[in-house]
Design a protein around this motif. Structure first.
Motif, PDB file in Angstrom:
ATOM      1  N   GLN A  44       0.852  -1.185   0.000  1.00 38.37           N
ATOM      2  CA  GLN A  44       0.000   0.000   0.000  1.00 38.37           C
ATOM      3  C   GLN A  44       0.888   1.234   0.000  1.00 38.37           C
ATOM      4  OE1 GLN A  44      -3.298  -0.035  -0.164  1.00 38.37           O
ATOM      5  NE2 GLN A  44      -3.604  -2.237   0.099  1.00 38.37           N
ATOM      6  N   PRO A  45       0.381   2.352  -0.502  1.00 41.48           N
ATOM      7  CA  PRO A  45       1.179   3.583  -0.446  1.00 41.48           C
ATOM      8  C   PRO A  45       1.464   3.985   0.999  1.00 41.48           C
ATOM      9  CG  PRO A  45      -0.716   3.831  -1.910  1.00 41.48           C
ATOM     10  CD  PRO A  45      -0.905   2.555  -1.175  1.00 41.48           C
ATOM     11  N   ALA A  46       2.546   4.714   1.204  1.00 42.03           N
ATOM     12  CA  ALA A  46       2.856   5.228   2.532  1.00 42.03           C
ATOM     13  C   ALA A  46       1.758   6.190   2.977  1.00 42.03           C
ATOM     14  CB  ALA A  46       4.206   5.947   2.513  1.00 42.03           C
ATOM     15  N   GLN A  47       1.549   6.262   4.280  1.00 44.45           N
ATOM     16  CA  GLN A  47       0.549   7.158   4.852  1.00 44.45           C
ATOM     17  C   GLN A  47       1.210   8.463   5.295  1.00 44.45           C
ATOM     18  OE1 GLN A  47      -1.293   4.915   8.035  1.00 44.45           O
ATOM     19  NE2 GLN A  47      -1.576   3.111   6.756  1.00 44.45           N
ATOM     20  N   THR A  48       0.409   9.387   5.750  1.00 42.71           N
ATOM     21  CA  THR A  48       0.931  10.641   6.300  1.00 42.71           C
ATOM     22  C   THR A  48       0.348  10.851   7.687  1.00 42.71           C
ATOM     23  OG1 THR A  48      -0.871  11.889   5.266  1.00 42.71           O
ATOM     24  CG2 THR A  48       1.210  11.718   4.032  1.00 42.71           C
ATOM     25  N   LEU A  49       1.040  11.633   8.485  1.00 43.65           N
ATOM     26  CA  LEU A  49       0.577  11.922   9.832  1.00 43.65           C
ATOM     27  C   LEU A  49      -0.392  13.097   9.818  1.00 43.65           C
ATOM     28  CD1 LEU A  49       3.923  11.685  11.847  1.00 43.65           C
ATOM     29  CD2 LEU A  49       2.175   9.938  11.564  1.00 43.65           C
ATOM     30  N   GLY A  79       1.079   0.884   8.139  1.00 41.05           N
ATOM     31  CA  GLY A  79       0.532  -0.060   9.102  1.00 41.05           C
ATOM     32  C   GLY A  79       1.496  -1.158   9.470  1.00 41.05           C
ATOM     33  N   GLY A  80       2.676  -1.135   8.895  1.00 42.61           N
ATOM     34  CA  GLY A  80       3.721  -2.121   9.142  1.00 42.61           C
ATOM     35  C   GLY A  80       4.894  -1.777   8.250  1.00 42.61           C
ATOM     36  N   SER A  81       6.028  -2.417   8.471  1.00 45.45           N
ATOM     37  CA  SER A  81       7.185  -2.140   7.626  1.00 45.45           C
ATOM     38  C   SER A  81       6.856  -2.451   6.164  1.00 45.45           C
ATOM     39  CB  SER A  81       8.368  -2.994   8.070  1.00 45.45           C
ATOM     40  OG  SER A  81       9.440  -2.863   7.153  1.00 45.45           O
ATOM     41  N   ARG A  82       7.194  -1.522   5.274  1.00 46.25           N
ATOM     42  CA  ARG A  82       6.903  -1.685   3.853  1.00 46.25           C
ATOM     43  C   ARG A  82       8.091  -2.238   3.071  1.00 46.25           C
ATOM     44  NH1 ARG A  82       6.283   2.837   1.307  1.00 46.25           N
ATOM     45  NH2 ARG A  82       4.716   2.182  -0.199  1.00 46.25           N
ATOM     46  N   LEU A  83       9.124  -2.694   3.764  1.00 43.03           N
ATOM     47  CA  LEU A  83      10.330  -3.163   3.100  1.00 43.03           C
ATOM     48  C   LEU A  83      10.069  -4.407   2.253  1.00 43.03           C
ATOM     49  CD1 LEU A  83      13.036  -2.891   5.907  1.00 43.03           C
ATOM     50  CD2 LEU A  83      12.786  -1.426   3.898  1.00 43.03           C
ATOM     51  N   HIS A  84      10.786  -4.487   1.123  1.00 45.04           N
ATOM     52  CA  HIS A  84      10.943  -5.722   0.372  1.00 45.04           C
ATOM     53  C   HIS A  84      12.411  -6.124   0.457  1.00 45.04           C
ATOM     54  CE1 HIS A  84       7.171  -6.866  -1.544  1.00 45.04           C
ATOM     55  NE2 HIS A  84       6.887  -5.582  -1.678  1.00 45.04           N
ATOM     56  N   PHE A  85      12.708  -7.358   0.057  1.00 41.58           N
ATOM     57  CA  PHE A  85      14.057  -7.888   0.221  1.00 41.58           C
ATOM     58  C   PHE A  85      14.515  -8.497  -1.102  1.00 41.58           C
ATOM     59  CE2 PHE A  85      11.349  -8.477   3.927  1.00 41.58           C
ATOM     60  CZ  PHE A  85      11.936  -7.554   4.785  1.00 41.58           C
ATOM     61  N   ASN A  86      15.786  -8.277  -1.408  1.00 41.14           N
ATOM     62  CA  ASN A  86      16.353  -8.764  -2.664  1.00 41.14           C
ATOM     63  C   ASN A  86      17.841  -9.009  -2.449  1.00 41.14           C
ATOM     64  OD1 ASN A  86      17.005  -9.407  -5.275  1.00 41.14           O
ATOM     65  ND2 ASN A  86      16.640  -7.363  -6.125  1.00 41.14           N
ATOM     66  N   ASP A  87      18.238 -10.299  -2.427  1.00 40.33           N
ATOM     67  CA  ASP A  87      19.629 -10.650  -2.156  1.00 40.33           C
ATOM     68  C   ASP A  87      20.082 -10.004  -0.842  1.00 40.33           C
ATOM     69  OD1 ASP A  87      22.236 -11.605  -2.421  1.00 40.33           O
ATOM     70  OD2 ASP A  87      22.863  -9.936  -3.718  1.00 40.33           O
ATOM     71  N   GLN A  88      19.282 -10.184   0.199  1.00 38.86           N
ATOM     72  CA  GLN A  88      19.562  -9.592   1.506  1.00 38.86           C
ATOM     73  C   GLN A  88      19.269 -10.607   2.617  1.00 38.86           C
ATOM     74  OE1 GLN A  88      17.017  -6.109   0.533  1.00 38.86           O
ATOM     75  NE2 GLN A  88      18.592  -4.926   1.605  1.00 38.86           N
ATOM     76  N   THR A  89      19.841 -10.326   3.771  1.00 38.01           N
ATOM     77  CA  THR A  89      19.661 -11.186   4.931  1.00 38.01           C
ATOM     78  C   THR A  89      18.858 -10.444   5.987  1.00 38.01           C
ATOM     79  OG1 THR A  89      21.791 -12.242   4.488  1.00 38.01           O
ATOM     80  CG2 THR A  89      20.845 -12.573   6.675  1.00 38.01           C
ATOM     81  N   THR A 217      16.519  -1.126   9.074  1.00 34.12           N
ATOM     82  CA  THR A 217      15.812  -1.904  10.072  1.00 34.12           C
ATOM     83  C   THR A 217      14.361  -2.050   9.627  1.00 34.12           C
ATOM     84  OG1 THR A 217      14.951  -0.111  11.456  1.00 34.12           O
ATOM     85  CG2 THR A 217      17.256  -0.769  11.812  1.00 34.12           C
ATOM     86  N   THR A 218      13.616  -2.872  10.332  1.00 34.65           N
ATOM     87  CA  THR A 218      12.205  -3.055   9.982  1.00 34.65           C
ATOM     88  C   THR A 218      11.305  -2.086  10.750  1.00 34.65           C
ATOM     89  OG1 THR A 218      11.787  -4.740  11.676  1.00 34.65           O
ATOM     90  CG2 THR A 218      12.629  -5.499   9.535  1.00 34.65           C
ATOM     91  N   ALA A 219      11.900  -1.009  11.275  1.00 37.21           N
ATOM     92  CA  ALA A 219      11.109  -0.010  11.994  1.00 37.21           C
ATOM     93  C   ALA A 219      10.278   0.822  11.022  1.00 37.21           C
ATOM     94  CB  ALA A 219      12.021   0.902  12.801  1.00 37.21           C
ATOM     95  N   TYR A 220       9.148   1.298  11.498  1.00 40.05           N
ATOM     96  CA  TYR A 220       8.263   2.171  10.736  1.00 40.05           C
ATOM     97  C   TYR A 220       7.526   3.055  11.730  1.00 40.05           C
ATOM     98  CZ  TYR A 220       4.484  -0.883  12.314  1.00 40.05           C
ATOM     99  OH  TYR A 220       3.602  -1.591  13.101  1.00 40.05           O
ATOM    100  N   ARG A 221       6.745   3.976  11.224  1.00 46.79           N
ATOM    101  CA  ARG A 221       5.954   4.838  12.092  1.00 46.79           C
ATOM    102  C   ARG A 221       4.476   4.587  11.831  1.00 46.79           C
ATOM    103  NH1 ARG A 221       8.033   8.643  14.825  1.00 46.79           N
ATOM    104  NH2 ARG A 221       9.782   9.040  13.438  1.00 46.79           N
ATOM    105  N   ARG A 222       3.735   4.353  12.896  1.00 44.26           N
ATOM    106  CA  ARG A 222       2.299   4.169  12.760  1.00 44.26           C
ATOM    107  C   ARG A 222       1.624   5.486  12.400  1.00 44.26           C
ATOM    108  NH1 ARG A 222      -0.300   0.762  17.228  1.00 44.26           N
ATOM    109  NH2 ARG A 222      -1.005   2.815  17.848  1.00 44.26           N
ATOM    110  N   SER A 223       0.370   5.391  11.982  1.00 46.02           N
ATOM    111  CA  SER A 223      -0.338   6.607  11.562  1.00 46.02           C
ATOM    112  C   SER A 223      -0.536   7.584  12.717  1.00 46.02           C
ATOM    113  CB  SER A 223      -1.694   6.254  10.945  1.00 46.02           C
ATOM    114  OG  SER A 223      -2.487   5.537  11.873  1.00 46.02           O
TER     115      SER A 223
END
Length: 451
Positions: A44-49, A79-89, A217-223
Motif C-alpha cells: 500500500q502507499p505510505a501514509q501521512t501523519l 501499518g507495518g514495515s513496507r520493506l521488500h528484500f532482494n539478495d539480503q539477509t 531496520t524493519t522499523a516504521y511509524r504508525r499513523s
C-alpha cells in the motif's frame, strides 16, 4: 507339532518386538518459546501523519536501535514495515520465554501466493544490537535441505540444532532471501508490530556474521506517530525440554501484542507474566498470540479470531493453557451500530472455549480494559464492553477470569483507565498499566496442582 512350534516362535517374536518397542527412547519434548502470529501484507502507499498524530510526543521519535544501526533511515508512516528484500539477509530477534538444550525454528509463507526461496538460515545467541555472540551460531536445515523453498500457504520447521539457551534469552534468527520479494507480486507473510527492532543487511548472504552489515531496520511509524517494527517470515521458535513444561498461549489483539509497551523493551503483559511465573518457580512457557487490530468476528489486521484460533493457539506444540482477551476492536469499530451484538461476541468466546477444551487446554478469560476517550469509543460500545465483561466474570464459562478491567480502571470513573496506566491514547495501557495487568494475575491459577 509344527503348528505348535510356529505359535511359540510367533509369541517369542511378539515379546521381543514389544521389549524392543519399550526400550526405545522417549520422543523429544518440543515446546514453543516465542511466537508471532502471521498476517498478509499487500503493498500500500505510505501514509501521512495528521495534526492529531503530530501533537503526540512520539511523532518524531527515532528508536535508539535505529539511530545506532541505520542512522540515516527515515521511518515511513504505514501499518507495518513496507520493506521488500532482494539478495539480503534478515536478522530477527526473538526474546524467548523458556530455555532449552536444543532449538528449532519455523519459517512461514502462510499468506504467500508464490514460493518463497530461502538461500540460507542460521540461529544464534544475541550479543547486543545487531551482533551475535561469536561461536553460538548454528546452520539450519529443513528436512535436510540448507536451501528450502517454502510453497505458497505453507510453513517449514527446521531440523533441531544443539544450542543451549537460558530462560528469557534473546535468540537471533538469520534468513537469507536471494530473490526479489517485490518481483514475485505475492503477499508478504509478516507480523506487523513486533515491538522489536529487526535488521536488514546490505546485499549478500550474511547469515551467522558476528557483526551484521545493517542497511536498514524493519522499523516504521504508525499513523498516530508511534514508532514500531515488524518481523517477517518467522512464525515461532521452539526448544527441547527435559522436564514437563506447561505452555500458555496469550491470544488477543494489540493490548496483548504490546502496543505502547515500548520498542525493544519486552514489557508486554505476557512477558511480565512469564517473568513472574519463573520467579515463583512455576515452569511454564508463555508465547504471544496477539495481533494488533484483531477482532473476534471480522477480519481486521489479519484474519478474524475464529479463523486464526487453530493456527495460532491449538497448533502450538504442547499447548496446555490459553488466555483470551479479544473483542474491543469489534466493539469499537461497531461504534453506535447494533452489530456486532453482545450475544454474537459471547458466542465467539464460547467457540474459543469449546475448541480449546476439546484439545485439553485450560482456558482463561480476560476482561476488556476501559477505553473511554479512545478515537472509537461510544456510549453504545461502552455498554457492550461492560456486558461482555460481566458475562466473562459471572457465567462460569471460563476456567479462570483475569480481571484486567478491574486492575486498570480509574476508581473515580471506571469507564476510563487510571491516568498513570493510560498511554495517552486512552485505549492501550502504559508500561505501568501492563505491569498492573500482569501483577493482578493470581499465579496459583497456573500451578500444576490447580489443573
Amino acid at each position: 507339532m509344527p503348528r505348535f512350534r510356529h505359535l511359540v516362535a510367533s509369541a517369542a517374536l511378539a515379546v521381543a518386538m514389544s521389549s524392543t518397542s519399550w526400550a526405545q527412547p522417549a520422543p523429544e519434548r518440543w515446546i514453543p518459546t516465542w511466537a508471532a502470529p502471521d498476517v498478509a501484507r499487500v503493498d500500500q502507499p505510505a501514509q501521512t501523519l495528521g495534526a492529531a498524530a503530530l501533537a503526540f510526543p512520539w511523532a518524531s521519535d527515532v528508536p535508539e536501535a535505529v539511530r545506532e544501526a541505520a542512522p540515516r533511515q527515515q521511518l515511513e508512516v504505514a501499518g507495518g514495515s513496507r520493506l521488500h528484500f532482494n539478495d539480503q539477509t534478515l536478522r530477527q530477534i526473538a526474546r524467548i520465554s523458556t530455555g532449552g538444550t536444543r532449538v528449532r525454528v519455523t519459517l512461514t509463507n502462510t499468506f504467500g501466493t508464490a514460493p518463497l526461496r530461502v538461500g540460507a538460515a542460521q540461529v544464534a545467541r544475541r550479543d547486543k544490537g545487531a551482533s551475535i555472540t561469536a561461536g553460538t551460531n548454528r546452520v539450519l536445515t529443513f528436512g535436510g535441505l540448507a536451501q528450502p523453498t517454502i510453497p505458497p500457504g505453507a510453513l517449514m520447521v527446521s531440523d533441531p540444532v544443539d544450542m543451549e539457551v537460558p530462560d528469557a534469552a534473546d535468540v537471533v534468527v538469520d534468513v537469507y532471501l536471494p530473490d526479489d520479494t517485490a518481483g514475485s507480486r505475492s503477499p508478504v507473510t509478516y507480523h506487523p508490530a513486533s515491538w522489536q527492532t529487526n535488521y536488514v543487511s546490505a546485499r549478500g548472504n550474511h547469515t551467522g556474521t558476528v557483526s551484521f552489515p545493517v542497511a536498514a531496520t524493519t522499523a516504521y511509524r504508525r499513523s498516530d506517530g508511534l514508532p514500531s517494527a515488524s518481523s517477517f517470515f518467522l512464525s515461532r521458535v521452539e526448544v527441547s525440554v527435559s522436564q514437563p513444561t506447561a505452555v500458555l498461549v496469550a491470544f488477543g489483539d494489540s493490548i496483548t501484542d504490546g502496543t505502547q509497551s515500548g520498542l525493544d523493551q519486552n514489557r508486554r503483559w505476557p512477558n511480565l507474566l512469564a517473568a513472574r511465573l519463573a520467579a515463583a518457580g512455576i515452569r511454564m512457557s508463555v508465547v504471544n498470540g496477539g495481533i494488533g487490530g484483531g477482532r473476534v468476528l471480522e477480519d481486521g489486521v489479519g484474519p478474524n479470531g475464529l479463523a486464526r484460533f487453530d493456527r495460532d493457539v491449538l497448533a502450538q506444540a504442547g499447548a496446555t493453557h490459553a488466555t483470551i482477551m479479544l473483542g474491543i476492536n469489534d466493539i469499537g469499530n461497531g461504534g453506535a451500530k447494533p452489530n456486532p451484538s453482545v450475544a454474537e461476541l459471547i458466542a465467539g468466546h464460547r467457540q474459543f472455549i469449546e475448541r480449546a477444551r476439546a484439545r485439553g487446554l485450560r482456558v482463561y478469560g480476560a476482561t476488556l480494559t476501559p477505553f473511554e476517550g479512545a478515537a472509537y469509543w461510544t456510549p453504545e460500545g461502552e455498554a457492550k464492553r461492560q456486558a461482555l465483561n460481566e458475562w466473562i466474570r459471572s457465567s462460569g464459562a471460563y476456567d479462570v477470569v483475569l480481571d484486567f478491567a478491574a486492575a486498570t480502571q480509574d476508581p473515580a470513573r471506571p469507564t476510563r483507565m487510571r491516568p498513570e496506566y493510560d498511554s495517552g491514547d486512552h485505549l492501550h495501557p502504559s508500561p505501568a498499566g501492563y505491569t498492573a495487568m500482569a501483577n493482578s494475575i493470581d499465579l496459583e491459577a497456573f500451578r500444576p496442582a490447580s489443573r
